[in-house]
Design a protein around this motif. Structure first.
Motif, PDB file in Angstrom:
ATOM      1  N   SER A  13      39.093 -42.590 -68.291  1.00 35.10           N
ATOM      2  CA  SER A  13      39.913 -42.622 -69.498  1.00 35.10           C
ATOM      3  C   SER A  13      40.873 -41.448 -69.610  1.00 35.10           C
ATOM      4  N   VAL A  21      33.834 -34.949 -68.424  1.00 35.38           N
ATOM      5  CA  VAL A  21      33.363 -35.472 -69.716  1.00 35.38           C
ATOM      6  C   VAL A  21      31.887 -35.152 -69.910  1.00 35.38           C
ATOM      7  N   PRO A  25      29.948 -31.733 -73.544  1.00 31.70           N
ATOM      8  CA  PRO A  25      28.914 -31.468 -74.539  1.00 31.70           C
ATOM      9  C   PRO A  25      28.178 -30.153 -74.280  1.00 31.70           C
ATOM     10  N   TYR A  82      36.820 -27.000 -81.832  1.00 32.43           N
ATOM     11  CA  TYR A  82      37.528 -28.126 -82.445  1.00 32.43           C
ATOM     12  C   TYR A  82      38.142 -29.043 -81.401  1.00 32.43           C
ATOM     13  N   GLN A  83      38.788 -28.467 -80.407  1.00 35.46           N
ATOM     14  CA  GLN A  83      39.453 -29.286 -79.394  1.00 35.46           C
ATOM     15  C   GLN A  83      38.466 -30.153 -78.624  1.00 35.46           C
ATOM     16  N   ARG A  86      37.071 -32.895 -80.836  1.00 38.07           N
ATOM     17  CA  ARG A  86      38.055 -33.953 -81.013  1.00 38.07           C
ATOM     18  C   ARG A  86      38.132 -34.820 -79.753  1.00 38.07           C
ATOM     19  N   GLU A  87      38.134 -34.159 -78.610  1.00 39.40           N
ATOM     20  CA  GLU A  87      38.211 -34.896 -77.346  1.00 39.40           C
ATOM     21  C   GLU A  87      37.017 -35.829 -77.180  1.00 39.40           C
ATOM     22  N   LEU A  88      35.862 -35.362 -77.605  1.00 39.07           N
ATOM     23  CA  LEU A  88      34.651 -36.168 -77.498  1.00 39.07           C
ATOM     24  C   LEU A  88      34.547 -37.208 -78.605  1.00 39.07           C
ATOM     25  N   GLY A  89      35.447 -37.126 -79.561  1.00 36.72           N
ATOM     26  CA  GLY A  89      35.391 -38.100 -80.648  1.00 36.72           C
ATOM     27  C   GLY A  89      34.370 -37.744 -81.706  1.00 36.72           C
ATOM     28  N   LEU A  90      34.032 -36.456 -81.807  1.00 34.54           N
ATOM     29  CA  LEU A  90      32.998 -36.060 -82.756  1.00 34.54           C
ATOM     30  C   LEU A  90      33.572 -35.629 -84.098  1.00 34.54           C
ATOM     31  N   THR A  91      34.888 -35.709 -84.229  1.00 35.48           N
ATOM     32  CA  THR A  91      35.471 -35.412 -85.535  1.00 35.48           C
ATOM     33  C   THR A  91      35.357 -36.633 -86.438  1.00 35.48           C
ATOM     34  N   TRP A  94      29.919 -41.407 -86.225  1.00 33.81           N
ATOM     35  CA  TRP A  94      29.472 -42.606 -85.520  1.00 33.81           C
ATOM     36  C   TRP A  94      28.144 -43.099 -86.084  1.00 33.81           C
ATOM     37  N   ARG A 117      26.176 -33.310 -85.583  1.00 32.51           N
ATOM     38  CA  ARG A 117      27.400 -33.482 -84.843  1.00 32.51           C
ATOM     39  C   ARG A 117      27.911 -34.905 -84.614  1.00 32.51           C
ATOM     40  N   PHE A 119      26.960 -37.939 -85.385  1.00 36.05           N
ATOM     41  CA  PHE A 119      26.161 -39.159 -85.346  1.00 36.05           C
ATOM     42  C   PHE A 119      25.312 -39.303 -86.599  1.00 36.05           C
ATOM     43  N   ILE A 158      27.556 -48.150 -81.551  1.00 37.42           N
ATOM     44  CA  ILE A 158      26.646 -47.508 -80.599  1.00 37.42           C
ATOM     45  C   ILE A 158      25.205 -47.854 -80.938  1.00 37.42           C
TER      46      ILE A 158
ATOM     47  N   ILE B 206      23.516 -35.146 -75.675  1.00 33.23           N
ATOM     48  CA  ILE B 206      24.600 -35.130 -74.698  1.00 33.23           C
ATOM     49  C   ILE B 206      24.961 -36.554 -74.279  1.00 33.23           C
ATOM     50  N   GLN B 209      26.990 -38.132 -76.901  1.00 31.58           N
ATOM     51  CA  GLN B 209      28.352 -37.604 -76.970  1.00 31.58           C
ATOM     52  C   GLN B 209      29.235 -38.197 -75.878  1.00 31.58           C
ATOM     53  N   ALA B 212      30.188 -41.520 -77.075  1.00 35.07           N
ATOM     54  CA  ALA B 212      31.197 -41.421 -78.134  1.00 35.07           C
ATOM     55  C   ALA B 212      32.585 -41.224 -77.541  1.00 35.07           C
ATOM     56  N   PHE B 213      32.649 -40.423 -76.489  1.00 36.19           N
ATOM     57  CA  PHE B 213      33.933 -40.199 -75.828  1.00 36.19           C
ATOM     58  C   PHE B 213      34.541 -41.528 -75.374  1.00 36.19           C
ATOM     59  N   GLU B 215      33.705 -44.509 -76.305  1.00 36.15           N
ATOM     60  CA  GLU B 215      33.885 -45.386 -77.456  1.00 36.15           C
ATOM     61  C   GLU B 215      35.228 -45.104 -78.132  1.00 36.15           C
ATOM     62  N   GLN B 216      35.514 -43.831 -78.280  1.00 33.79           N
ATOM     63  CA  GLN B 216      36.777 -43.414 -78.885  1.00 33.79           C
ATOM     64  C   GLN B 216      37.965 -43.938 -78.080  1.00 33.79           C
ATOM     65  N   ARG B 217      37.840 -43.824 -76.760  1.00 36.38           N
ATOM     66  CA  ARG B 217      38.917 -44.301 -75.887  1.00 36.38           C
ATOM     67  C   ARG B 217      39.141 -45.793 -76.052  1.00 36.38           C
ATOM     68  N   ASP B 229      43.687 -39.622 -85.223  1.00 37.47           N
ATOM     69  CA  ASP B 229      42.681 -38.821 -85.892  1.00 37.47           C
ATOM     70  C   ASP B 229      43.248 -37.444 -86.214  1.00 37.47           C
ATOM     71  N   GLU B 233      41.737 -34.821 -90.712  1.00 35.97           N
ATOM     72  CA  GLU B 233      41.312 -33.570 -91.327  1.00 35.97           C
ATOM     73  C   GLU B 233      41.453 -32.491 -90.272  1.00 35.97           C
ATOM     74  N   PRO B 235      40.840 -28.953 -89.406  1.00 38.68           N
ATOM     75  CA  PRO B 235      40.125 -27.770 -89.880  1.00 38.68           C
ATOM     76  C   PRO B 235      40.960 -26.510 -89.679  1.00 38.68           C
TER      77      PRO B 235
END
Lengths: 256, 256
Positions: A13, A21, A25, A82-83, A86-91, A94, A117, A119, A158, B206, B209, B212-213, B215-217, B229, B233, B235
Motif C-alpha cells: 500500500s 509497516v 507499531p 502523531y505521524q 496517522r500512518e497506521l490509521g490510529l487517529t 476502530w 490506542r 481500538f 475488524i 501490534i 495496528q 488497521a494500517f 484497513e485504512q488503505r 483525516d 483533528e 493535535p
DNA sequence: CATTGTGAAGTACTTCACAGCA
DNA sequence: TGCTGTGAAGTACTTCACAATG
C-alpha cells in the motif's frame, strides 16, 4: 465459497514496505514511552535501541513516511508519534468484535492493549447460549446469532477470532459476509478468505515450535547430527521410503 | 547487563532459511490433519493448499530438509510428519515454564496447543503470593522466589513470559541467568538478552495496528490521501517542524 | 559537526520453469 | 506420464557508507 489466498495480497500500500509497516507499531510504542517521560527529541540511534532494531533500518523506515527528522538533531518525539499514528490509521477509532469468549477470548478482552490506542471492543460474541449475557471485562457477551446485526450496527471492519479451530472458518465466513475486511485469527487453522480481506494469525504453538527448532540446534552445536535422537525411538513410519536426507547416515561435513 | 540483540542472531542453523523454519509448523499441522484422516500420500499442490502457501515454495522448503518425496506420486504423509517433527525437535520433550499467571497466562496454560506435540508445561510461576498454590489448568501455581530451582530441577530451556510489561525484563534476566535460552514473550516490551538466547514475541496490539494500517488503505483506495483525516483533528504536536512528508500538500505522483 | 536521508551494494526469500525421475 | 527437486531469474528487505544539511 471463498477459496482466495490467506495472506495479504502483497499490494504494498502506497509504497510502504510490509516489513516497515510491521515495525511502525514498535517505534510507536518506544516513542510513547519517551513521550510519557517528556523527552522532546530522540536520535535514530537512541530510538532504534529502544525499539530493538538497528538505526539504519529505522531511518530507512522513516524515509518512507517522509522527512520528519532534523539533521544534526534527531526526531521530535511528539510530532513523530502523531505521524506514525496517522500512518497506521490510529487517529481514527476502530470498533472491533471478538468472537469466541473462552479462556483466550476472555483474556484478550481483558487485555488493556486492545482498548488503548485507536481500538474499541464493540462487542464480545460467543456461540454458547450459556455465555450469553455473562459479563466479561465489563461487557455483556452477545450470542452469535446476532453477529451480522452487531457488525452492521457498529460499523465493524475488524474482527478477532478466538474460537476453537473447528468453528473458525465458519465464523470467518460470516464475518466476511457481514462486511468485516480484516481478521486477527487466534484459532490454529488456515483461514480462506476472498481477495481484499486481510488475515493475520497469532499461533502460540507455532511460535513454540520455532523456538524448539533453534533450541535443538543449540544443543547439538558443532557435533554431527546422527545418534543424538535418531536411535531414541524410531517410529514405524520413519522407515518407509528410502531416506535421502542430508543427515541420514553420513556425518554432515558441509556447512559448518 | 545484557545489552545484546533481541532478535535471533540470523545464524541460519544448518542452512535452513528462517522463513522455511517458520512454515514447517504449518506444514506439520496440515499433515497431522491428513494423517488423522488416514490419507497415505499427498502432492505438493494439495498440501500447499491445505497450508495456505504456494506449491513451489513448499517444494523448495522441503528441499532444504532432503528429498522426501516421490516423483510422479507425492509425499508419504506419515513419513513427512516424522521428518518435520524431527527437524523441529519435536521428537523430544520440551519442559517449559510459564511466568505470569494472570488472565493471559491462565488462558495460555489452558490452551491445548501448548501441551500437545513435544511441549510439557513443567511449572506455572507467579510473583503474587495470593496466587501461590492456586490451581490453574490442573497445576498448582508456584511462587517466583523458586524460579531458579524450578528451572534447574526440570531442566527447562524454554520460558514463556506473560507478565505485565514492567516485570518482563526482570523476569527475563532471571530466566536467562537460570539457564533458559529460548523465550516466548507476550509482554508488550522489547527484551534485551545476551547473544545465544532466542526471543520470539507475540504482540496482540501490534497485530491489530498492522491490520488497521491496511484497513485504512482500503477505505481511501484510489482517492488522494489528503483531506481524509488530515483536517479531522490536528493535535497541537502535529504543527511542530516543517512538514515534508509525501502527502503534505502535493499529491504523491511518484511510486505508483 | 552530529545526525538525517538515501543511492548503491549486499543478502534473503520467492517464484518460475523445466530437467529428471518413479 | 505426473510430480518432485532445483538452478536461474525476479523481488523484497537490510545494511553500508556518505553526501546533504539544520
Amino acid at each position: 465459497m471463498a477459496t482466495g489466498r490467506t495472506h495479504r495480497p502483497a499490494t504494498r500500500s502506497r509504497g510502504i514496505p510490509e516489513a516497515t509497516v510491521a515495525r511502525l507499531p514498535l517505534y510507536l510504542r518506544a516513542l510513547t514511552g519517551l513521550s510519557e517521560r517528556s523527552v522532546p527529541t530522540v536520535s535514530s540511534e537512541e530510538l532504534a535501541a529502544a525499539a530493538g532494531v538497528n538505526s539504519a533500518k529505522l531511518r530507512k523506515d522513516f524515509s518512507y513516511l517522509g522527512s520528519y527528522g532534523t539533521r544534526g538533531v534527531g526526531y521530535d518525539v511528539e510530532y513523530l508519534v502523531y505521524q506514525i499514528s496517522r500512518e497506521l490509521g490510529l487517529t481514527q477509532d476502530w470498533p472491533i468484535v471478538m468472537v469466541g469468549i473462552g479462556n483466550l477470548g476472555a483474556a484478550l478482552a481483558n487485555y488493556g492493549g486492545f482498548a488503548s490506542r485507536g481500538f474499541r471492543v464493540a462487542a464480545l460474541i460467543d456461540a454458547d447460549p450459556a455465555m450469553t449475557g455473562k459479563s466479561v471485562a465489563g461487557m455483556a457477551v452477545q450470542h452469535a446469532d446476532d453477529l451480522e446485526k452487531i457488525i452492521d450496527d457498529n460499523g465493524v471492519s475488524i474482527g478477532v477470532i478466538a474460537t476453537p479451530a473447528g468453528a473458525a472458518q465458519q465464523v470467518c465466513d460470516r464475518l466476511v459476509a457481514a462486511g468485516v475486511t480484516s481478521i486477527l485469527n487466534f484459532a490454529p487453522t488456515v483461514l480462506s478468505v476472498p481477495d481484499g480481506v486481510d488475515v493475520r494469525k497469532v499461533d502460540l504453538s507455532i511460535e513454540l515450535q520455532i523456538l524448539a527448532f533453534h533450541e535443538q540446534r543449540k544443543a547439538g552445536e558443532g557435533q554431527d547430527d546422527t545418534a543424538e535422537d535418531a536411535g531414541t525411538e524410531t517410529p514405524a513410519a520413519a522407515a518407509k521410503p528410502a531416506r535421502k536426507g542430508p543427515d541420514g547416515d553420513v556425518p554432515a561435513v558441509m556447512q559448518a
